[in-house]
Structure formats: C-alpha cells, structure tokens
Design a protein around this motif. Structure first.
Motif, PDB file in Angstrom:
ATOM      1  N   ALA A 226      11.805  -2.674   3.427  1.00  9.65           N
ATOM      2  CA  ALA A 226      13.149  -2.668   2.849  1.00  9.65           C
ATOM      3  C   ALA A 226      14.006  -1.623   3.550  1.00  9.65           C
ATOM      4  N   VAL A 227      15.280  -1.964   3.814  1.00  7.18           N
ATOM      5  CA  VAL A 227      16.215  -0.999   4.407  1.00  7.18           C
ATOM      6  C   VAL A 227      17.407  -0.724   3.491  1.00  7.18           C
ATOM      7  N   GLU A 228      17.578  -1.553   2.461  1.00  8.19           N
ATOM      8  CA  GLU A 228      18.656  -1.315   1.494  1.00  8.19           C
ATOM      9  C   GLU A 228      18.282  -1.987   0.185  1.00  8.19           C
ATOM     10  N   LEU A 229      18.702  -1.379  -0.914  1.00  9.61           N
ATOM     11  CA  LEU A 229      18.392  -1.884  -2.254  1.00  9.61           C
ATOM     12  C   LEU A 229      19.599  -1.686  -3.148  1.00  9.61           C
ATOM     13  N   ALA A 230      19.874  -2.675  -3.985  1.00  4.84           N
ATOM     14  CA  ALA A 230      20.906  -2.534  -5.011  1.00  4.84           C
ATOM     15  C   ALA A 230      20.393  -3.106  -6.318  1.00  4.84           C
ATOM     16  N   VAL A 231      20.742  -2.442  -7.404  1.00  9.42           N
ATOM     17  CA  VAL A 231      20.370  -2.871  -8.757  1.00  9.42           C
ATOM     18  C   VAL A 231      21.635  -2.912  -9.603  1.00  9.42           C
ATOM     19  N   VAL A 232      21.785  -3.976 -10.365  1.00  5.14           N
ATOM     20  CA  VAL A 232      22.907  -4.120 -11.288  1.00  5.14           C
ATOM     21  C   VAL A 232      22.347  -4.402 -12.672  1.00  5.14           C
ATOM     22  N   HIS A 233      22.818  -3.681 -13.689  1.00  9.45           N
ATOM     23  CA  HIS A 233      22.395  -3.926 -15.063  1.00  9.45           C
ATOM     24  C   HIS A 233      23.409  -4.807 -15.787  1.00  9.45           C
TER      25      HIS A 233
ATOM     26  N   LEU B 122      23.540 -18.551  -2.412  1.00  8.47           N
ATOM     27  CA  LEU B 122      24.363 -17.649  -3.213  1.00  8.47           C
ATOM     28  C   LEU B 122      25.842 -17.895  -2.978  1.00  8.47           C
ATOM     29  N   VAL B 123      26.249 -18.026  -1.720  1.00 10.71           N
ATOM     30  CA  VAL B 123      27.659 -18.233  -1.430  1.00 10.71           C
ATOM     31  C   VAL B 123      28.145 -19.552  -2.011  1.00 10.71           C
ATOM     32  N   ASP B 124      27.292 -20.563  -2.021  1.00  9.37           N
ATOM     33  CA  ASP B 124      27.627 -21.867  -2.566  1.00  9.37           C
ATOM     34  C   ASP B 124      27.806 -21.785  -4.077  1.00  9.37           C
ATOM     35  N   CYS B 125      26.886 -21.108  -4.747  1.00  7.50           N
ATOM     36  CA  CYS B 125      26.957 -20.953  -6.202  1.00  7.50           C
ATOM     37  C   CYS B 125      28.187 -20.154  -6.604  1.00  7.50           C
ATOM     38  N   CYS B 126      28.478 -19.084  -5.853  1.00  9.06           N
ATOM     39  CA  CYS B 126      29.643 -18.265  -6.169  1.00  9.06           C
ATOM     40  C   CYS B 126      30.932 -19.064  -6.007  1.00  9.06           C
ATOM     41  N   ALA B 127      30.997 -19.891  -4.970  1.00 13.12           N
ATOM     42  CA  ALA B 127      32.183 -20.719  -4.767  1.00 13.12           C
ATOM     43  C   ALA B 127      32.393 -21.668  -5.938  1.00 13.12           C
TER      44      ALA B 127
ATOM     45  N   PHE C 104      31.902 -21.221  -8.999  1.00 12.47           N
ATOM     46  CA  PHE C 104      32.482 -20.520 -10.143  1.00 12.47           C
ATOM     47  C   PHE C 104      33.667 -19.632  -9.756  1.00 12.47           C
ATOM     48  N   ASP C 105      34.109 -19.678  -8.507  1.00  9.53           N
ATOM     49  CA  ASP C 105      35.177 -18.800  -8.014  1.00  9.53           C
ATOM     50  C   ASP C 105      34.801 -17.328  -8.121  1.00  9.53           C
ATOM     51  N   ILE C 106      33.533 -17.014  -7.875  1.00  6.55           N
ATOM     52  CA  ILE C 106      33.083 -15.627  -7.834  1.00  6.55           C
ATOM     53  C   ILE C 106      33.247 -15.114  -6.407  1.00  6.55           C
ATOM     54  N   GLU C 107      33.906 -13.991  -6.248  1.00  4.28           N
ATOM     55  CA  GLU C 107      34.143 -13.464  -4.905  1.00  4.28           C
ATOM     56  C   GLU C 107      32.839 -12.971  -4.282  1.00  4.28           C
ATOM     57  N   LEU C 108      32.634 -13.337  -3.036  1.00  3.36           N
ATOM     58  CA  LEU C 108      31.475 -12.861  -2.280  1.00  3.36           C
ATOM     59  C   LEU C 108      31.971 -12.445  -0.907  1.00  3.36           C
ATOM     60  N   SER C 109      32.478 -11.241  -0.826  1.00  2.00           N
ATOM     61  CA  SER C 109      33.037 -10.728   0.413  1.00  2.00           C
ATOM     62  C   SER C 109      32.133  -9.618   0.934  1.00  2.00           C
ATOM     63  N   GLY C 110      31.586  -9.816   2.112  1.00  2.00           N
ATOM     64  CA  GLY C 110      30.668  -8.826   2.669  1.00  2.00           C
ATOM     65  C   GLY C 110      29.227  -9.133   2.360  1.00  2.00           C
ATOM     66  N   ALA C 111      28.877 -10.430   2.351  1.00  2.00           N
ATOM     67  CA  ALA C 111      27.492 -10.836   2.075  1.00  2.00           C
ATOM     68  C   ALA C 111      26.550 -10.168   3.075  1.00  2.00           C
TER      69      ALA C 111
ATOM     70  N   ASP D  31      25.585  -8.578  -2.672  1.00  3.94           N
ATOM     71  CA  ASP D  31      24.784  -9.722  -3.111  1.00  3.94           C
ATOM     72  C   ASP D  31      24.260  -9.524  -4.538  1.00  3.94           C
ATOM     73  N   ALA D  32      23.849  -8.302  -4.879  1.00  8.51           N
ATOM     74  CA  ALA D  32      23.339  -8.048  -6.224  1.00  8.51           C
ATOM     75  C   ALA D  32      24.451  -8.196  -7.257  1.00  8.51           C
ATOM     76  N   TYR D  33      25.639  -7.683  -6.950  1.00 11.56           N
ATOM     77  CA  TYR D  33      26.764  -7.778  -7.889  1.00 11.56           C
ATOM     78  C   TYR D  33      27.188  -9.236  -8.074  1.00 11.56           C
ATOM     79  N   ALA D  34      27.227  -9.994  -6.966  1.00 14.43           N
ATOM     80  CA  ALA D  34      27.583 -11.409  -7.069  1.00 14.43           C
ATOM     81  C   ALA D  34      26.532 -12.166  -7.879  1.00 14.43           C
ATOM     82  N   THR D  35      25.252 -11.825  -7.690  1.00 13.28           N
ATOM     83  CA  THR D  35      24.187 -12.475  -8.464  1.00 13.28           C
ATOM     84  C   THR D  35      24.322 -12.169  -9.942  1.00 13.28           C
ATOM     85  N   ALA D  36      24.693 -10.931 -10.269  1.00 12.68           N
ATOM     86  CA  ALA D  36      24.899 -10.569 -11.672  1.00 12.68           C
ATOM     87  C   ALA D  36      26.064 -11.351 -12.273  1.00 12.68           C
TER      88      ALA D  36
END
Length: 398
Positions: free
Chosen positions: A16-23, A125-130, A132-139, A145-150
């Motif tokens: 792993a080189v980066e990790l993000a967690v969203v509650h 993920l980008v398809d699912c976000c589209a 619902f009109d969820i912004e996914l900028s900087g995938a 990616d974690a925030y968009a998944t949340a």
C-alpha cells in the motif's frame, strides 16, 4: 476505505502507498475522513496512476505506524469499498506482515457488487457515481475514491429499505486492538489531477458484460492491467491467479474478453467516428485480449456494422417519443419547480421517478438538455432520450 498500491499482488511483493478511511452513520451521513500516504519500503509501482512520489513517501509513516489508528477506525464498523476484495486483500496483506489477527472476520460490503443489482449497468466507481451525479474529480487518489464510495453508499441506502442494511450493521465485530507505534498520518497536498487517456475514459463507459460478481472482479482487475496497453508478467500471473481462485475457466475468460472488446468497439463508434488514436488503442487492447486480428480489423472497417450502429444512435431524437405508465424517469439539475414537486406529480400520473440512471430508465429530464452532468452522460451512453423541463410541462401538463 480505499488503498492506492504499488501493484496487484499483496500476497507477493506489492504494498500500500496511500490509504483513506471515511466514516458514515447507518443512514449514510458522512461523519469523518482520514487519509495518509504510506512508505512501502520499496519502489512505488504505477506512479503515473496513483501519483505518489518518492519524495513524499520519505516523510510518510510505514504501515506499521498507522495500523493502531486504522484498527480503531475499523473496529465495530462495516468495511465498505468499491471492489472490496481488492482492498481487503491489501488490508490483510499489510496486517499479516505485522503478525496481526483482528479476532473475527470483518463485516464487509462491496459497492461494486451492490451496483450490479441496484443499478443494472456499469459497476465501475466512475460509472456508479455518474448514475447518481456524484462528483468524482481526481480519481486514483485514495481520499477521492473513498469519499465517492461513501457518497455512493449513502445513495444506495437512500434508494432502498433501511431494513436491508440492518443485519449487516449488526454483524460488525469489535476488532482486537493493535499495540504498535502510533505515528502521525500524512495527507498528500497539491497533487496534480490524474489525466486519463482515451482508453481509460472509454473504459469508464463500457457496460458491464459480466454475469457474476466474480467475473466482474476479474474484469475490474483486467482493466487495471490494460490502462498502459501492456501486460507485464506480474499482471498476467495476477489475472491467472484470480481466475483460478474464482473457478473462471478458459472458455469463460475468452468470452469475457470477446464481449468486453466488442463493448469497447461499440462505444468507440458511438459518435460515428473512430480516430487514429482510438484505433491504435483498440488494436492494442485486441492484441492483449488475444482477439483474432481479422475480428479487430472487421470491427474497425468503414463498412463495420458497429459504425452503422453508432451513426444510428447518434441520430436518435425524442420526436414521436411517448411515455407509458410505469416508465422510469430521472430528473437532473435545478428546475423551476422543486424536484420533490415534480416527483410527486410523476407518481400521480403513473410514472416512477428514480434517483439514478440505469438501462431501465425511459427518459431523463434535465434543467438544461445539453447538461454535462453524470446522469446526462449516462443517458447518452445508454441511448436514453434527454428532454428539458419545458417538454415535460407541455407533455404532461399541456
């Protein structure tokens, strides 16, 4: 949760080189966000995708330095990820190196698998976000990616019965704490946005050609490998390993490759034109997927039926379009009437307002018919008519 990684094989040498967690709360409301880059103690792999630099990781904690905090963040919660098997494998791989066992199996949810049921369309993920009109900028940045998944999880919860999620929430175990050094998390700053090429942009629009969750995960891994139009021996081995683990036989793999390639060609012809750059990428993908050269040439020929189909789709209009009772309708943009009023009126007239664009939707109503919203893009990809609010008023209220 989302990991960015050096490669595909945590069981071997990738890290792993980066990790993000969203509650999130049980209703999907986001309540907290954490992120860090991680020093993997090795080369960084596909830096062109994840964008993490060697200079950054010199100041970053190793995984062992953030593991205690991470276990605290995951304990008593359902772990949600898009293509969760990939992220859970890296979570397990990193924790196994520390000799840690959580004490109980994780409660987990894969939003990619959920999308196959709830969206009946593309499950990237980008398809699912589209949808619902969820912004996914900087995938390809873990925090993005974690925030968009949340947000996607929240949309799924909002569009289904709360009781559907209760058993999963109750299954989340308290994890055994990890007693290790607690080092500060180090978030990335000022990262240049990832700029996808033609192949990745079109990959994001390819309809789901899989028939099972396992096949969808194989295709997701395959797409990661295809982005640079080169299959390394490590990537080939990872694909073979995943297919073997899921019992996906050679004939099924060949069918998946064939169906995927034809879906790629169909989208490339959707505007009636295949440019030289697109043609080069498609030929490269065909070679990597071992599609017969004569098949590749036939699909790209001027008299190709896929070209004719693209031209026909391009010329589609809503003239003569008629709605029927029970048709699904999606609204997007700020209209003159509140969306809740329009949704109530549509229900009165026997139509079914929906929050997301799927192949089952009959019509998308946009504040601006030329909208560039995710929902409008999905509608165009699926050949669903898009009309303005004025058309809705004149047709339904006229």
């Amino acid at each position: 949760m989302d990991f960015e990684t050096t490669g595909l094989w945590p069981e071997k040498h990738d890290r792993a080189v980066e990790l993000a967690v969203v509650h999130s709360d049980p209703d999907g409301t986001i309540t907290g966000r954490w992120e860090t880059i991680i020093n993997p103690g090795r080369d960084l792999g596909r830096q062109d995708i994840h964008g993490v630099t060697a200079r950054e990781v010199l100041s970053a904690p190793p995984f062992g330095g953030i593991a205690s905090d991470l276990i605290d963040l995951l304990s008593g919660r359902v772990i949600v990820a898009h293509n969760a098997s990939f992220d859970i494998r890296f979570l397990d791989g990193e924790l196994n190196r520390l000799g840690y066992w959580p004490g109980a199996p994780y409660a987990r949810l894969c939003t990619m698998r959920a999308a196959r049921t709830m969206l009946d369309g593309g499950c990237r993920l980008v398809d699912c976000c589209a949808a619902f009109d969820i912004e996914l900028s900087g995938a390809h940045r873990a925090s993005v990616d974690a925030y968009a998944t949340a947000q996607l999880l929240g949309a799924f919860i909002a569009s289904s019965r709360r009781s559907d999620w209760d058993d999963l929430l109750l299954s989340a175990p308290a994890l055994v704490p990890y007693e290790g050094q607690r080092m500060p998390w180090l978030a990335r700053e000022g990262v240049a946005p990832y700029s996808p090429g033609f192949l990745e942009r079109i990959i994001d629009r390819i309809p789901d050609v899989s028939e099972t969750h396992e096949q969808a995960e194989y295709l997701a891994l395959m797409e990661r490998c295809l982005l640079d139009r080169y299959l390394s021996e490590h990537e080939k081995n990872a694909l073979v390993d995943l297919a073997g683990r899921y019992g996906i036989g050679r004939s099924t793999v060949e069918k998946l490759h064939h169906d995927y390639f034809l879906a790629l060609v169909r989208l490339a012809w959707a505007d009636g034109i295949v440019t030289e750059a697109e043609r080069t990428d498609i030929q490269a993908v065909g070679e990597l997927l071992e599609i017969a050269p004569d098949v590749v040439d036939y699909t790209l020929a001027d008299d190709s039926p896929w070209r004719a189909a693209g031209a026909e789709q391009l010329s589609q209009t809503v003239s003569g379009f008629a709605l029927q009772s029970g048709d699904e309708i999606v609204l997007t943009g700020e209209m003159t009437r509140p969306r809740s009023d329009w949704e109530a009126r549509l229900r009165e007239l026997g139509y079914v307002p929906k929050p997301a664009v799927t192949k089952k939707v009959s019509l998308v109503v946009a504040a601006d018919p030329d909208s560039l919203s995710g929902k409008a893009r999905k509608a165009r990809d699926y050949g669903i008519p898009i009309v303005g609010e004025e058309w809705l008023i004149s047709t339904l209220e006229g």
